[in-house]
Design a protein around this motif. Structure first.
Motif, PDB file in Angstrom:
ATOM      1  N   MET A 167      23.604  31.377  49.984  1.00 46.50           N
ATOM      2  CA  MET A 167      24.280  30.174  49.536  1.00 46.50           C
ATOM      3  C   MET A 167      25.503  30.232  49.741  1.00 46.50           C
ATOM      4  SD  MET A 167      24.633  29.248  45.301  1.00 46.50           S
ATOM      5  CE  MET A 167      24.335  30.737  44.896  1.00 46.50           C
ATOM      6  N   ARG A 168      26.517  31.452  49.842  1.00 46.84           N
ATOM      7  CA  ARG A 168      27.651  31.570  49.763  1.00 46.84           C
ATOM      8  C   ARG A 168      28.144  32.868  50.767  1.00 46.84           C
ATOM      9  NH1 ARG A 168      27.593  29.386  44.469  1.00 46.84           N
ATOM     10  NH2 ARG A 168      26.003  30.168  43.568  1.00 46.84           N
ATOM     11  N   ASN A 169      29.552  32.871  51.140  1.00 44.22           N
ATOM     12  CA  ASN A 169      29.913  33.888  51.833  1.00 44.22           C
ATOM     13  C   ASN A 169      31.100  34.336  51.433  1.00 44.22           C
ATOM     14  OD1 ASN A 169      29.659  35.793  54.026  1.00 44.22           O
ATOM     15  ND2 ASN A 169      29.681  34.196  55.660  1.00 44.22           N
ATOM     16  N   ILE A 170      32.156  34.370  51.945  1.00 44.00           N
ATOM     17  CA  ILE A 170      33.260  35.268  51.628  1.00 44.00           C
ATOM     18  C   ILE A 170      34.273  34.646  50.358  1.00 44.00           C
ATOM     19  CG2 ILE A 170      35.421  36.458  52.438  1.00 44.00           C
ATOM     20  CD1 ILE A 170      32.555  37.820  53.049  1.00 44.00           C
ATOM     21  N   LEU A 171      34.503  34.980  49.320  1.00 43.07           N
ATOM     22  CA  LEU A 171      35.359  34.814  48.604  1.00 43.07           C
ATOM     23  C   LEU A 171      37.001  35.260  49.259  1.00 43.07           C
ATOM     24  CD1 LEU A 171      35.785  33.602  45.656  1.00 43.07           C
ATOM     25  CD2 LEU A 171      36.135  36.096  45.105  1.00 43.07           C
ATOM     26  N   PRO A 172      38.112  33.945  49.221  1.00 44.01           N
ATOM     27  CA  PRO A 172      38.814  34.311  49.953  1.00 44.01           C
ATOM     28  C   PRO A 172      40.000  35.354  49.231  1.00 44.01           C
ATOM     29  CG  PRO A 172      39.064  32.248  48.641  1.00 44.01           C
ATOM     30  CD  PRO A 172      37.784  32.955  48.548  1.00 44.01           C
ATOM     31  N   SER A 173      39.676  36.624  49.610  1.00 41.54           N
ATOM     32  CA  SER A 173      40.530  37.613  48.842  1.00 41.54           C
ATOM     33  C   SER A 173      41.340  38.279  49.945  1.00 41.54           C
ATOM     34  CB  SER A 173      39.497  38.914  48.511  1.00 41.54           C
ATOM     35  OG  SER A 173      39.010  39.381  49.745  1.00 41.54           O
ATOM     36  N   GLN A 174      41.352  37.759  51.129  1.00 39.84           N
ATOM     37  CA  GLN A 174      42.365  38.012  51.999  1.00 39.84           C
ATOM     38  C   GLN A 174      43.732  37.104  51.791  1.00 39.84           C
ATOM     39  OE1 GLN A 174      39.380  36.831  52.685  1.00 39.84           O
ATOM     40  NE2 GLN A 174      39.710  35.011  54.166  1.00 39.84           N
ATOM     41  N   GLU A 175      43.467  36.425  50.804  1.00 43.63           N
ATOM     42  CA  GLU A 175      44.835  35.802  50.223  1.00 43.63           C
ATOM     43  C   GLU A 175      44.872  36.454  49.005  1.00 43.63           C
ATOM     44  OE1 GLU A 175      44.007  31.498  49.450  1.00 43.63           O
ATOM     45  OE2 GLU A 175      42.670  31.379  51.209  1.00 43.63           O
ATOM     46  N   THR A 176      46.056  37.031  49.075  1.00 41.93           N
ATOM     47  CA  THR A 176      46.461  38.033  47.920  1.00 41.93           C
ATOM     48  C   THR A 176      46.842  37.301  46.571  1.00 41.93           C
ATOM     49  OG1 THR A 176      48.883  37.943  48.533  1.00 41.93           O
ATOM     50  CG2 THR A 176      47.397  39.727  49.309  1.00 41.93           C
ATOM     51  N   SER A 177      46.992  35.963  46.548  1.00 43.96           N
ATOM     52  CA  SER A 177      47.399  34.862  45.459  1.00 43.96           C
ATOM     53  C   SER A 177      46.173  34.107  45.183  1.00 43.96           C
ATOM     54  CB  SER A 177      48.535  34.181  45.735  1.00 43.96           C
ATOM     55  OG  SER A 177      48.170  33.288  46.838  1.00 43.96           O
ATOM     56  N   SER A 178      44.796  34.678  45.809  1.00 40.82           N
ATOM     57  CA  SER A 178      43.480  33.613  45.567  1.00 40.82           C
ATOM     58  C   SER A 178      43.474  33.218  43.924  1.00 40.82           C
ATOM     59  CB  SER A 178      42.563  34.197  46.118  1.00 40.82           C
ATOM     60  OG  SER A 178      41.368  33.605  45.816  1.00 40.82           O
ATOM     61  N   PRO A 179      43.574  32.220  43.647  1.00 42.92           N
ATOM     62  CA  PRO A 179      43.114  31.919  41.960  1.00 42.92           C
ATOM     63  C   PRO A 179      41.627  32.138  41.850  1.00 42.92           C
ATOM     64  CG  PRO A 179      44.399  30.042  43.005  1.00 42.92           C
ATOM     65  CD  PRO A 179      44.220  30.966  43.980  1.00 42.92           C
ATOM     66  N   ALA A 180      40.711  32.008  42.613  1.00 42.01           N
ATOM     67  CA  ALA A 180      39.540  32.155  42.577  1.00 42.01           C
ATOM     68  C   ALA A 180      39.121  33.734  42.287  1.00 42.01           C
ATOM     69  CB  ALA A 180      38.467  31.666  43.592  1.00 42.01           C
ATOM     70  N   LEU A 181      39.845  34.635  43.217  1.00 35.81           N
ATOM     71  CA  LEU A 181      39.689  35.886  42.933  1.00 35.81           C
ATOM     72  C   LEU A 181      40.419  36.501  41.820  1.00 35.81           C
ATOM     73  CD1 LEU A 181      38.570  38.423  44.477  1.00 35.81           C
ATOM     74  CD2 LEU A 181      40.851  38.769  45.400  1.00 35.81           C
ATOM     75  N   ALA A 182      41.438  35.913  41.304  1.00 30.59           N
ATOM     76  CA  ALA A 182      42.017  36.279  40.063  1.00 30.59           C
ATOM     77  C   ALA A 182      41.103  36.032  38.886  1.00 30.59           C
ATOM     78  CB  ALA A 182      43.328  35.655  39.899  1.00 30.59           C
ATOM     79  N   HIS A 183      40.474  34.798  38.839  1.00 28.98           N
ATOM     80  CA  HIS A 183      39.471  34.427  37.766  1.00 28.98           C
ATOM     81  C   HIS A 183      38.370  35.297  37.847  1.00 28.98           C
ATOM     82  CE1 HIS A 183      42.400  30.978  37.347  1.00 28.98           C
ATOM     83  NE2 HIS A 183      41.641  30.369  38.579  1.00 28.98           N
ATOM     84  N   ALA A 184      37.735  35.629  39.012  1.00 29.84           N
ATOM     85  CA  ALA A 184      36.512  36.542  39.149  1.00 29.84           C
ATOM     86  C   ALA A 184      36.787  37.874  38.589  1.00 29.84           C
ATOM     87  CB  ALA A 184      35.969  36.590  40.412  1.00 29.84           C
ATOM     88  N   ALA A 185      38.155  38.502  38.816  1.00 29.95           N
ATOM     89  CA  ALA A 185      38.240  39.637  38.339  1.00 29.95           C
ATOM     90  C   ALA A 185      38.569  39.694  36.762  1.00 29.95           C
ATOM     91  CB  ALA A 185      39.988  40.159  38.930  1.00 29.95           C
ATOM     92  N   GLU A 186      39.406  38.667  36.325  1.00 31.49           N
ATOM     93  CA  GLU A 186      39.318  38.582  34.854  1.00 31.49           C
ATOM     94  C   GLU A 186      38.116  38.410  34.261  1.00 31.49           C
ATOM     95  OE1 GLU A 186      41.511  35.804  31.608  1.00 31.49           O
ATOM     96  OE2 GLU A 186      42.466  35.705  33.751  1.00 31.49           O
ATOM     97  N   ASN A 187      37.378  37.380  34.783  1.00 27.37           N
ATOM     98  CA  ASN A 187      35.942  37.274  34.037  1.00 27.37           C
ATOM     99  C   ASN A 187      34.932  38.140  34.097  1.00 27.37           C
ATOM    100  OD1 ASN A 187      37.193  34.666  33.187  1.00 27.37           O
ATOM    101  ND2 ASN A 187      36.427  33.737  35.133  1.00 27.37           N
ATOM    102  N   ALA A 226      39.296  43.413  46.345  1.00 24.20           N
ATOM    103  CA  ALA A 226      37.951  43.520  46.877  1.00 24.20           C
ATOM    104  C   ALA A 226      37.604  42.346  47.840  1.00 24.20           C
ATOM    105  CB  ALA A 226      36.811  43.509  45.926  1.00 24.20           C
ATOM    106  N   ASN A 227      36.949  42.416  49.041  1.00 23.57           N
ATOM    107  CA  ASN A 227      36.868  41.328  49.873  1.00 23.57           C
ATOM    108  C   ASN A 227      35.401  41.374  49.696  1.00 23.57           C
ATOM    109  OD1 ASN A 227      36.461  39.508  51.838  1.00 23.57           O
ATOM    110  ND2 ASN A 227      36.712  41.049  53.471  1.00 23.57           N
ATOM    111  N   ILE A 228      34.895  40.329  48.451  1.00 26.79           N
ATOM    112  CA  ILE A 228      33.416  40.250  48.227  1.00 26.79           C
ATOM    113  C   ILE A 228      32.783  39.057  48.410  1.00 26.79           C
ATOM    114  CG2 ILE A 228      34.510  39.316  46.072  1.00 26.79           C
ATOM    115  CD1 ILE A 228      32.067  40.857  44.701  1.00 26.79           C
TER     116      ILE A 228
END
Length: 189
Positions: A1-21, A55-57
């Protein structure tokens, strides 16, 4: 269903939310990173990198983490104190800046229904990893032409055409055209 969360962007809000959550749910349940990794079938290094925001998850690995924590995928990626009906978070970027997937929101179903908008630039491709049994997708093309490539067939969809299929298989979205393809995607879990 899904592939790469944009962690290559160091300021990715989605990655920051995932980290916190992920950290919040893991600590709330009294789990170590090792235990969460074991339950999700991932490495502790992946969990550590995710919580550190480095992480590049894959998004399917986030699904595995959500399952291991007993929460929904959207619980991991939405901003804190945000309602599921209005998430609006970029969850994937392609090779071209014109290619992206935005999780607009989600609603309860048997488990959850997610509403996404996608843009896939000419020549770009999104390769999905199979979901668990019972996951489905509904796609409708709003601009351009989209190929959905399965193991034994390719479905080409023009504007207004749609596809409904099980996402518990390998598949890819491919734009072989000359203009950006836009489509709406529902993920049903």
């Amino acid at each position: 269903m899904r592939n790469i969360l944009p962690s290559q962007e160091t300021s990715s809000p989605a990655l920051a939310h995932a980290a916190e959550n992920v950290r919040h749910y893991r600590q709330q349940q009294g789990l170590s990173q090792d235990e969460l990794a074991r339950r999700a079938g991932l490495s502790r290094r992946m969990i550590n990198g995710l919580e550190a925001g480095t992480a590049n998850i894959s998004l399917s690995n986030l699904d595995a983490i959500a399952l291991a924590l007993g929460v929904q995928f959207v619980d991991l990626v939405r901003p804190p104190q945000t309602d599921n009906s209005d998430i609006r978070s970029v969850m994937w970027r392609g090779a071209s800046d014109a290619s992206q997937a935005v999780l607009l929101g989600a609603a309860p179903a048997a488990n959850m229904v997610e509403l996404w908008t996608w843009a896939l630039a000419a020549g770009d491709r999104y390769d999905a990893q199979p979901d668990q049994s019972g996951f489905s997708e509904m796609i409708v093309v709003t601009a351009g032409v989209l190929d959905i490539v399965f193991e034994h067939e390719t479905r080409q969809l023009a504007v207004g055409e749609f596809a409904i299929f099980s996402s518990a298989q390998h598949y890819a979205y491919v734009n072989q055209g000359t203009v950006t393809a836009h489509f709406v995607r529902n993920v049903i879990t």
